[in-house]
Motif scaffolding. Structure first.
Motif, short mmCIF file in Angstrom:
data_model
loop_
_atom_site.label_atom_id
_atom_site.label_comp_id
_atom_site.label_asym_id
_atom_site.label_seq_id
_atom_site.Cartn_x
_atom_site.Cartn_y
_atom_site.Cartn_z
N SER A 1 -14.12 -7.75 -9.05
CA SER A 1 -14.75 -6.85 -8.09
C SER A 1 -15.54 -5.78 -8.85
CB SER A 1 -13.69 -6.16 -7.24
OG SER A 1 -12.86 -5.39 -8.07
N SER A 2 -16.29 -4.97 -8.07
CA SER A 2 -17.06 -3.88 -8.68
C SER A 2 -16.62 -2.56 -8.06
CB SER A 2 -18.55 -4.06 -8.42
OG SER A 2 -18.95 -5.34 -8.84
N ARG A 3 -16.36 -1.58 -8.90
CA ARG A 3 -15.97 -0.25 -8.41
C ARG A 3 -17.02 0.75 -8.85
NH1 ARG A 3 -12.02 3.81 -10.52
NH2 ARG A 3 -11.34 2.33 -12.11
N LEU A 4 -17.50 1.51 -7.91
CA LEU A 4 -18.50 2.52 -8.24
C LEU A 4 -17.80 3.71 -8.89
CD1 LEU A 4 -21.47 3.36 -8.10
CD2 LEU A 4 -21.01 4.39 -5.89
N THR B 1 -4.90 -4.85 -7.05
CA THR B 1 -4.45 -4.95 -8.44
C THR B 1 -3.71 -3.66 -8.77
OG1 THR B 1 -6.55 -4.05 -9.17
CG2 THR B 1 -6.33 -6.44 -9.20
N ILE C 1 -5.64 -0.22 -7.41
CA ILE C 1 -7.02 -0.44 -7.00
C ILE C 1 -7.04 -1.55 -5.94
CG2 ILE C 1 -9.31 -1.19 -7.81
CD1 ILE C 1 -8.60 1.43 -9.06
N ILE D 1 -6.01 9.55 -2.78
CA ILE D 1 -5.02 10.60 -3.07
C ILE D 1 -5.38 11.81 -2.23
CG2 ILE D 1 -4.41 9.81 -5.37
CD1 ILE D 1 -6.35 11.83 -6.51
N LEU E 1 -5.06 12.31 -10.73
CA LEU E 1 -4.91 10.90 -11.15
C LEU E 1 -4.60 10.02 -9.94
CD1 LEU E 1 -2.70 11.52 -14.27
CD2 LEU E 1 -4.81 10.25 -14.36
N PHE E 2 -5.24 8.88 -9.86
CA PHE E 2 -4.87 7.93 -8.81
C PHE E 2 -4.17 6.70 -9.38
CE2 PHE E 2 -8.29 5.20 -9.96
CZ PHE E 2 -9.40 6.00 -10.20
N MET E 3 -4.04 6.65 -10.69
CA MET E 3 -3.25 5.59 -11.31
C MET E 3 -2.71 6.11 -12.64
SD MET E 3 -6.34 2.99 -12.28
CE MET E 3 -5.40 1.81 -13.22
N PRO E 4 -1.64 5.51 -13.16
CA PRO E 4 -1.04 6.05 -14.39
C PRO E 4 -1.97 5.89 -15.59
CG PRO E 4 0.23 4.18 -13.57
CD PRO E 4 -0.91 4.36 -12.65
N ASP F 1 -7.69 -7.76 -1.64
CA ASP F 1 -6.75 -8.04 -2.73
C ASP F 1 -6.36 -6.70 -3.34
OD1 ASP F 1 -5.18 -9.38 -4.47
OD2 ASP F 1 -6.78 -10.49 -5.46
N VAL G 1 -9.32 6.76 -14.39
CA VAL G 1 -8.02 6.75 -13.70
C VAL G 1 -7.82 7.98 -12.83
CG1 VAL G 1 -6.87 5.32 -15.42
CG2 VAL G 1 -6.87 7.79 -15.70
N SER G 2 -8.78 8.89 -12.86
CA SER G 2 -8.69 10.06 -11.99
C SER G 2 -10.10 10.44 -11.55
CB SER G 2 -8.02 11.23 -12.72
OG SER G 2 -8.95 11.88 -13.57
N ARG H 1 -17.22 -8.44 -3.47
CA ARG H 1 -16.03 -7.60 -3.42
C ARG H 1 -16.27 -6.25 -4.08
NH1 ARG H 1 -10.21 -10.35 -4.45
NH2 ARG H 1 -10.08 -11.50 -2.51
N LEU H 2 -15.97 -5.20 -3.34
CA LEU H 2 -16.03 -3.86 -3.92
C LEU H 2 -14.60 -3.33 -4.02
CD1 LEU H 2 -19.09 -2.21 -2.15
CD2 LEU H 2 -19.00 -3.35 -4.36
N ALA H 3 -14.38 -2.47 -5.01
CA ALA H 3 -13.03 -1.95 -5.21
C ALA H 3 -13.00 -0.45 -4.96
CB ALA H 3 -12.57 -2.25 -6.64
N SER I 1 -16.35 6.76 -6.07
CA SER I 1 -15.63 5.50 -5.81
C SER I 1 -15.60 5.15 -4.33
CB SER I 1 -14.19 5.62 -6.31
OG SER I 1 -14.17 5.75 -7.69
N PHE I 2 -15.65 6.17 -3.46
CA PHE I 2 -15.54 5.90 -2.03
C PHE I 2 -16.91 5.75 -1.36
CE2 PHE I 2 -11.74 8.56 -3.06
CZ PHE I 2 -10.80 7.55 -2.94
N PRO J 1 -10.10 3.04 -5.26
CA PRO J 1 -8.74 3.45 -5.62
C PRO J 1 -7.97 3.84 -4.37
CG PRO J 1 -10.31 5.18 -6.17
CD PRO J 1 -11.10 4.03 -5.62
N GLN K 1 -9.29 -4.20 -3.63
CA GLN K 1 -10.57 -4.91 -3.58
C GLN K 1 -10.82 -5.35 -2.13
OE1 GLN K 1 -10.07 -8.15 -6.31
NE2 GLN K 1 -10.02 -6.82 -8.09
#
Lengths: 742, 358
Positions: free
Chosen positions: B193-196, A639, A642, A733, A542-545, A637, B235-236, A726-728, A674-675, A730, A644
């Motif tokens: 924003s956009s997340r892949l 959030t 995450i 981890i 998990l990278f966020m709750p 930015d 989330v993971s 903007r790309l986001a 995601s990366f 996480p 951005q």
């Protein structure tokens, strides 16, 4: 004759006005703060007030008030005193330092009259870490001071010389310093209570450095129960050889240094509870190391390697007012506060319906003038009736609700933090008995704040007096709990599974228990005393709750209370794997001394040390250690979890150093989609270059690990994006595997 | 004369009154001079009184039941009217009717998944010009939003609004490469924003569906003609295959997943993994935790209650529906609003309408 009466009146008046002045000259006040006045904003502190009556016996009170002039509605803390002529007494007030930083006056009062008043002046806490030094040589341990530019996160380290007399007998007061350094033969005058407090403080998370040169037995042998070091083995150690394991080795000075035990290295550490005892096997004032130019770097290195720095830096700032505890304790389970709509309905019903109806009936009876009496009397009658019927519906008897968090250090000691709300029914005064191992502060709940107020009688009693009807009072407390047992946990991580067992050897049975690792919670269910549970669970990266967030306006009371409970669980949690249990079993730390119903909600938490797996490696799974934002450029930015990024880059510092192991492998799952939109590089410390990571691949560092890590033993990872939209991504981890150092 | 005779009691009958009046007249005639005009008037009045009395006596037994009957009938009629009006109002409120025709029109070749309605039925989102995500407010308080999507050489093929309404899953297809993006909606404090979330070569992703708490996304993954449903955590870094099929649709409470397999709507119980076939059709959508609708091959909207076995399907009537062929219906606002995606032949285009229960 009239002038005689005037004279009598003047004399009487003057005698009244002179009395306090006479008393004032009779009373002397002195303040004292332990540890030479060192105060940390995020700790509790003790203010000692020494009162001396010079000329006559004195019975009164010492008050800590926020106003110089006494007013009826002021908030104050009070301790009664009784003095014989020429004698002194010392009373104390314990409270979070942040409270005493407001304007306070110490007043001595007698029969409600202020006979002496002085403004309390304490130095504002310094921004940084403080090391207290006990040494016969004033300059010992000077190398521990690190100025702001050298310090990570810009928190300077300062060294403050102390004397044995300044050391307190209470372990919690030591929380105002970050490290205690004891040199050579000093300490012979440290008494047993002080020594016990110091050892308890180590268990609570303190760091004590003890140095001993040849035959300097005085101090180190008093810590033999924590770290036995054989005496009578003085000798010399070659410095080139002794410093080989430190980064500073290549510039090590020639020659040798006298040591206390020739069989031991220069630095030996021992974890004790949450803290650390670091034994320095030489006299820190001895040459050639004392004036060696790289001595500060050696110490920084030694502190990092032995885990002192980790303990040092991991202490989070916590609001000592424990608001989540106070807020939850206000929700006393049996107290049913009527909804405001009821009040409006009753009031509106009387004014709009009942009163006009009464008037109409009286008019029909041709007695309209009776309305002047009947309607007000009816209102009074209704009020009494509502009170009689409504009072038992709100609360039947006096009641209290304590919210406590216990942090288990080992079987014998636990750190305790508690807040309680007391509600007296038909009681306008009562006492609250404290457990001897805790200190507490009585509070009044303000509209937006909590203000200290109450009578502190003796060491272990809080008193509340002249209370308005059904007025809740609160108190917060900290301290320790002895011999409550601990969870017996044997857990290891094999690949992505957590395996092992947990046994409840504490004195409580739990309604719910779970293991928390990073953002993941592995539920274990209820646990009875002595119950053992086998665990084999998949660990999720998990990278966020995962917690669902219900909109505030849609929350029921149960949901709100659950959220409050969650805030108590999260309080002072830190980045560590823990077993957490909740129980409503009695834990009387602050007990009302009137018949009452006591309610409890307790969180018991114990950190887990993972066992090595079959390969002998200890694994710190994904999400357990955190990444900190190190540097950013361009449009960015955040959030929460995450980040951005527009045109620019973000560099994260992966805090691998917090693992405090001899690292063998670091894995960062950069292969996740995601990366993929980002250009990723990691910093190679040895070459000073940024090395790109191939798109869609995991970053695994093992053989070249030491060349990659920064001097802080952390890893720098940079994500860049050249597009304008903007790309986001996480927060990265990672997993660390290594061999435990101690 | 006795007092009673002089002042007749109220309870005496009219006959007695007339008798007394006659006796009195007779007596008056003997004692006072005759006023013939008065006599004549009195006589007229007397006769009129007697006629009224007779008429009253004759009518009374017949008129009462007539009036009662009229009242009863009036009551029944009023009740029936009230019931009829109430029934109409209730039917009008509860029945599903297309209230907003042609909210949006898309080219005929556009994918049916290019538009979605948020869970509160306050706005629509759709892909505009293959470059941006646009919203159309239904709620008047909202303003339209345009979010620039990452530039693509391929096509954006689908959108799905999260349950919280803060994110939208967007599917992108670039030749053989498929991607799922999570677009964060802009707020007062954030630009968006956009997340892949997912990128894979040699597959086709479609039909994203958010889980109850938006912490997972189910989607169809088609590779070499084999359609599978996969779940990717938001989330993971976890992902897993769920079942073979397509068009996944999570029930609002997350306990069930409806999907399409071999032209049938099927149901998977998430706790046990048990799969049940429901009926022939496609594009399932949940109106509540236990009710779902799907499109029958003949273009009708069918409804089934999955809490009652055996499953009984019935056609869900849609008032004011135009003659377009219904392809898909997406429920929102706890089963009160329905986004209808239909195909129009003349001219050829996808027509998006909004049906609702008032």
């Amino acid at each position: 004759m009239r002038w005689k009466w005037v004279l009598i009146f003047v004399i009487t008046w003057l005698s009244f006005s002179i009395r306090p002045a006479m008393a004032e000259s009779n009373i002397d006040i002195q303040f004292e703060i332990p540890l030479s006045g060192i105060v940390k904003y995020e700790s509790w502190m003790r203010l000692n007030v020494k009162v001396t009556s010079q000329e006559q016996n004195f019975t009164g009170a010492v008050e800590l008030s926020q106003r110089e002039v006494k007013k009826n509605n002021e908030f104050k803390l009070r301790r009664p005193i009784k003095l014989e002529q020429g004698k002194s007494t010392t009373v104390y007030f314990d409270m979070p330092s942040q409270i005493l930083l407001d304007d306070w006056y110490v007043q001595v009062t007698q029969n409600g009259q202020v006979v002496k008043s002085e403004k309390l002046r304490i130095s504002y806490p310094t921004d940084g870490r403080t090391i207290g030094v006990i040494s016969e040589e004033g300059n010992a341990f000077h190398f521990l001071a690190v100025n702001q530019s050298q310090s990570k996160m810009n928190r300077p380290l300062s060294v403050q010389n102390l004397t044995e007399q300044m050391l307190p007998d209470q372990s919690w007061i030591y929380e105002n310093i970050d490290m205690l350094a004891l040199a050579g033969n000093s300490g012979s005058t440290i008494n047993d209570q002080q020594m016990a407090a110091i050892k308890e403080w180590i268990q609570l998370g303190g760091i004590v450095v003890v140095s001993a040169g040849p035959n300097q037995d005085a101090m180190i042998q008093r810590f033999a129960d924590i770290l036995p070091v054989e005496a009578g083995k003085a000798g010399n150690i070659e410095l080139q050889q002794a410093l080989r394991e430190y980064d500073i080795a290549k510039v090590a000075p020639n020659g040798s240094i006298g040591v206390y035990n020739r069989d031991l290295p220069l630095f030996v550490s021992k974890s004790y509870g949450r803290g650390l005892l670091l034994f320095v096997n030489y006299d820190v004032t001895a040459e050639p190391l004392a004036s060696w130019q790289f001595n500060p770097q050696l110490w920084q290195n030694a502190m990092t390697q032995h885990g002192a720095k980790k303990i040092f830096e991991e202490k989070p700032y916590m609001d000592q007012m424990t608001r989540p505890f106070l807020d939850l304790s206000k929700k006393i389970p049996v107290v049913q506060t009527p909804p405001p709509i009821w009040m409006v309905t009753l009031w509106g019903g009387y004014v709009i319906v009942l009163a006009p109806l009464t008037y109409f009936v009286l008019k029909r009876m041709r007695k309209p003038e009776w309305a002047w009496g009947v309607i007000p009397v009816g209102a009074i009658f209704l009020t009494v009736a509502i009170f009689a019927v409504g009072k038992p519906a709100v609360v039947k008897t006096s009641t209290s609700y304590a919210v406590t968090k216990i942090d288990i250090l080992d079987e014998s000691l636990a750190h305790v933090r508690s807040a309680a709300t007391f509600l007296g029914v038909d009681q306008n005064e009562y006492d609250v008995q404290l457990e001897p191992s805790i200190v507490a502060l009585p509070l009044t709940v303000g509209r937006n704040d909590y203000r200290p107020e109450g009578l502190m009688g003796g060491d272990e009693v809080l008193s509340f007096r002249n209370l308005p009807y059904l007025t809740p009072k609160q108190a917060i407390g900290i301290g320790v709990k002895h011999d409550m047992g601990a969870f017996d946990a044997s857990l290891r991580i094999n690949e992505n599974r957590l395996q092992g067992h947990v046994k409840n050897n504490t004195e409580f049975a739990y309604d719910q228990t779970y293991i928390e690792i990073g953002f993941q919670r592995i539920p274990l269910g209820p646990m009875k005393k002595g119950e053992e549970k086998q665990i084999d669970s998949v660990l999720e990266p998990l990278f966020m709750p995962r917690k669902p967030q219900a909109p505030k306006e849609l929350q029921t009371m149960e949901e709100r209370i659950k959220e409050m409970q969650e805030r108590v669980v999260d309080y002072e949690e830190g980045n560590q794997a823990s077993i957490i249990g909740t129980t409503t079993e009695p834990l009387p730390l602050m007990t009302m001394q009137v018949p009452h119903q006591a309610h409890y909600w307790n969180v018991i938490q114990q950190p887990i040390q993972f066992q090595p797996n079959e390969q002998g490696l200890v694994t710190f799974p994904y999400g357990l250690l955190d990444a900190e934002m190190y540097e950013m450029t361009g449009d960015f930015d955040s959030t929460g979890y995450i980040w951005q990024l527009g045109k620019g880059s973000i560099t994260f510092e992966l805090r691998t150093d917090k693992a405090a192991v001899n690292m063998k492998r670091i894995t960062v799952p950069l292969n996740h989609s995601s990366f993929k939109p980002f250009r990723i590089e990691y910093f190679h410390q040895k070459s000073g270059r940024w090395i790109p990571v191939e798109r869609g691949t995991r970053l695994v560092l093992d053989k070249e690990l030491q060349q990659v890590l920064t001097p802080n033993q952390s890893l720098l990872l940079r994500f860049s994006h050249n597009g304008t939209s903007r790309l986001a991504l996480p927060e990265p981890i990672f997993q660390v595997e290594g061999v435990r150092k101690w | 004369m006795r007092e009673e005779e002089k002042h007749p009691q109220d309870h005496q009958s009219d006959d007695q009154t007339v008798t007394q009046l006659l006796a009195h007249l007779k007596q008056m005639r003997g004692s006072v001079p005759v006023n013939y005009q008065l006599k004549s008037d009195l006589k007229k009045q007397l006769l009129q009184k007697m006629r009224d009395l007779e008429a009253k006596q004759a009518k009374a037994p017949i008129a009462a039941p007539k009036k009662l009957g009229k009242l009863v009938w009036s009551g029944i009629a009023a009740a029936a009217l009230t019931l009829a009006i109430g029934g109409f109002v209730w039917w009008n409120i509860t029945s599903l009717a297309v209230r907003e025709h042609e909210v949006l029109k898309l080219p005929a070749q556009a994918a049916v998944e290019l538009v979605d309605i948020d869970r509160k039925a306050t706005q629509l989102a759709y892909i505009n010009n293959n470059t941006e995500l646009k919203t159309i407010p239904i709620d008047e308080e909202l303003k339209p939003v345009t979010i620039k999507l990452p530039p693509t050489e391929g096509k954006y093929t689908g959108v799905a609004w999260s349950n919280s309404g803060k994110q939208i899953a967007v599917v992108e297809q670039v030749k053989k490469l498929s991607r799922i993006w999570i677009v964060e909606m802009p707020t007062t404090y954030s630009m968006g924003s956009s997340r892949l979330l997912k990128e894979e070569d040699g597959v086709v992703y479609s039909s994203p569906s958010w889980s109850e708490h938006d912490d997972s996304l189910a989607f169809s993954r088609s590779k070499n003609g084999v359609e599978e449903i996969w779940v990717s955590s938001t989330v993971s870094f976890q992902e897993w295959k769920l079942v073979e099929g397509s068009q996944p649709e999570w029930s609002p409470d997350g306990s069930l997943l409806a999907f399409n397999k071999a032209g049938e709507v099927q149901l998977m119980e998430m706790r046990t993994g048990k799969v049940t076939s429901l009926a022939v059709g496609q594009w399932a959508s949940w109106s509540s935790d236990t009710r779902l609708t799907y499109t029958h091959p003949n273009g009708t909207l069918m409804e089934v209650n999955v809490s009652e076995e055996p499953f009984v399907t019935r056609e869900l009537p849609l008032r004011n529906q135009s003659s377009e062929e219904l392809i898909k219906g997406n429920w929102a606002n706890k089963g009160k609003d329905l986004l209808l995606i239909s195909r129009h032949d003349q001219p050829q285009q996808l027509v998006i309408s909004l049906a609702s229960r008032k």
